[in-house]
Design an enzyme around this catalytic site. Sequence first.
Site, PDB file in Angstrom:
ATOM      1  N   ARG A  56      -2.639  -2.124  -3.425  1.00  0.00           N
ATOM      2  CA  ARG A  56      -3.867  -1.168  -3.270  1.00  0.00           C
ATOM      3  C   ARG A  56      -3.828  -0.367  -4.525  1.00  0.00           C
ATOM      4  NH1 ARG A  56      -5.181   3.040   1.379  1.00  0.00           N
ATOM      5  NH2 ARG A  56      -7.180   3.722   0.250  1.00  0.00           N
ATOM      6  N   GLU A  95      -7.784  -3.753   5.460  1.00  0.00           N
ATOM      7  CA  GLU A  95      -7.793  -3.632   4.002  1.00  0.00           C
ATOM      8  C   GLU A  95      -6.664  -4.596   3.507  1.00  0.00           C
ATOM      9  OE1 GLU A  95      -7.422   0.585   5.035  1.00  0.00           O
ATOM     10  OE2 GLU A  95      -8.557   1.183   3.220  1.00  0.00           O
ATOM     11  N   ASN A 148       0.788  -1.367   0.053  1.00  0.00           N
ATOM     12  CA  ASN A 148      -0.052  -0.058  -0.060  1.00  0.00           C
ATOM     13  C   ASN A 148       0.865   1.163  -0.040  1.00  0.00           C
ATOM     14  OD1 ASN A 148      -1.669   2.226   0.308  1.00  0.00           O
ATOM     15  ND2 ASN A 148      -2.739   1.037   2.398  1.00  0.00           N
ATOM     16  N   ASP A 200      -5.228  15.591  13.034  1.00  0.00           N
ATOM     17  CA  ASP A 200      -5.195  14.550  13.869  1.00  0.00           C
ATOM     18  C   ASP A 200      -6.353  14.619  14.911  1.00  0.00           C
ATOM     19  OD1 ASP A 200      -4.715  12.332  15.711  1.00  0.00           O
ATOM     20  OD2 ASP A 200      -3.059  11.934  14.858  1.00  0.00           O
ATOM     21  N   ARG A 206      -8.504  16.940   3.787  1.00  0.00           N
ATOM     22  CA  ARG A 206      -9.412  17.255   2.545  1.00  0.00           C
ATOM     23  C   ARG A 206     -10.560  17.903   2.936  1.00  0.00           C
ATOM     24  NH1 ARG A 206      -9.434  11.101   0.661  1.00  0.00           N
ATOM     25  NH2 ARG A 206      -7.325  10.789   1.837  1.00  0.00           N
ATOM     26  N   GLY A 226     -12.802   5.768  13.881  1.00  0.00           N
ATOM     27  CA  GLY A 226     -14.049   5.063  14.491  1.00  0.00           C
ATOM     28  C   GLY A 226     -13.783   3.871  15.392  1.00  0.00           C
ATOM     29  N   GLU A 227     -12.493   3.219  15.354  1.00  0.00           N
ATOM     30  CA  GLU A 227     -12.067   2.115  15.950  1.00  0.00           C
ATOM     31  C   GLU A 227     -11.733   2.423  17.244  1.00  0.00           C
ATOM     32  OE1 GLU A 227      -9.254  -0.419  13.733  1.00  0.00           O
ATOM     33  OE2 GLU A 227     -10.541  -0.158  12.270  1.00  0.00           O
ATOM     34  N   HIS A 229     -12.522   3.876  -0.544  1.00  0.00           N
ATOM     35  CA  HIS A 229     -12.642   3.057   0.607  1.00  0.00           C
ATOM     36  C   HIS A 229     -13.346   1.671   0.521  1.00  0.00           C
ATOM     37  CE1 HIS A 229     -12.063   6.940   2.986  1.00  0.00           C
ATOM     38  NE2 HIS A 229     -10.825   6.342   2.888  1.00  0.00           N
ATOM     39  N   LYS A 242       3.460   0.963   3.023  1.00  0.00           N
ATOM     40  CA  LYS A 242       2.846   0.008   4.021  1.00  0.00           C
ATOM     41  C   LYS A 242       3.257  -1.175   3.442  1.00  0.00           C
ATOM     42  CE  LYS A 242      -0.214   3.117   6.554  1.00  0.00           C
ATOM     43  NZ  LYS A 242      -1.818   3.397   6.619  1.00  0.00           N
TER      44      LYS A 242
END
Length: 390
Positions: free
Chosen positions: A90, A376, A8, A280, A238, A327-328, A178, A15
């Site tokens: 990816r 992912e 990725n 962040d 963004r 979210g996590e 996504h 990554k």
Amino acid sequence: MDTILVVNAGSSSLKFEVFAAGSTLARLLKGQMEGIGTAPHLTVKSAGGERVANENYSCENVPDLLAAMRLVGEWLRERQEGRLIAVGHRVVHGGPDHTRPARIDQNLVDELERYAPLAPLHQPNNLAPIRVLLERQPQLVQVACFDTAFHRGHDPMTDHYAIPARYFDEGVRRYGFHGLSYEYVAGRLAEVAPGISNGRVIVAHLGSGASLCALWQGRSVECTLGFTALDGLPMGTRCGQIDPGVLLYLLQQHGMTPAQLQDLLYKESGLKGLSGISNDVRDLLASDSAGAALALDHFVHRMGLNAGALAAALGGLDAFVFTAGVGENSAVMRERIAGKLSWLGASLDARRNDGGELLVSTDDSKVAIYVVPTDEELMIARHTFALIAA
Ligand code: ADP
């Protein structure tokens, strides 16, 4: 042992993960080179979470993505046992026709190159390692896994912009992104909540990029991201949805060039632009400045509006799923966002939410709320494995 490498590649980070490909897939290594061109730093962890590399490099040694790729390749060749049978990449943009992952050859690379203007921060970086491997190891199987493919089952009506239809034919349409994350989460939801996964579900992928996807019977029917990865929710840097008139104003009244506009919308906007502090969410939550409060309030407000729109697309809502970095990991943000869903009958259970449980809604909530960590890279490895097996 056969292995699959997942890559990725981004603008400042590379990554990668290595999977053993036997009767099933087993993760062996997970690594990343960050700070490419500024402060290159390689970290690699074993499947058990043990750190097996933690090294700094000079900018001369790792000035760009290709140098990072070379270094990571050497590192893997020296330390990784097994026979590399395929590399899964990816690729953010697959255009209108790719509904599934594809085996890479030169023709495909040439085709995907055309979508670079539609994902200027991602696509050129995604393609760079592919091109190098294709040139140096033409026999090596490479597979492109697209972030757009999962959304290609949309009713074409929903993917139109209300401009003359000839532009749709030219490719100016809503693609959604996504997709690898949404596909993984849809699969996980079918395992952990089979009764609900077939219903009306919104998944919120809230990382440094952020979007919502409406799932019906496990398939994407709407996504807040569109032609490019700029639409929908405000993100780390963004802008999210913006009146196109603002862009005309900036071009005409500020005399901005397309490159300046691109920089503004992709790199200087979102939470960073609003807060003037950081992209962040952790920094913003820790700050008591008015800018941080504005950015977070705005983010939560837009989340509510967009979730309402997707619930309307689904004709109601059975479940809402949080995934990706924010979210996590952020119980506070989940609580604030869930508050915007209360009119739909969603009710968060504070104890479950703080306790990091999978199901975080109350027993009597009309909308089940889940936290499902995304993966992912595993999705890419699965696709790559399936494609070579076929
Ligand atoms: P990416 O989108 O870059 O792949 P992630 O999905 O990991 O990355 O999301 C990264 C973002 O997640 C960070 O920018 C940060 O805002 C957010 N994040 C990570 N951990 C937390 C946390 N504990 N609380 C709030 N936000 C977090």
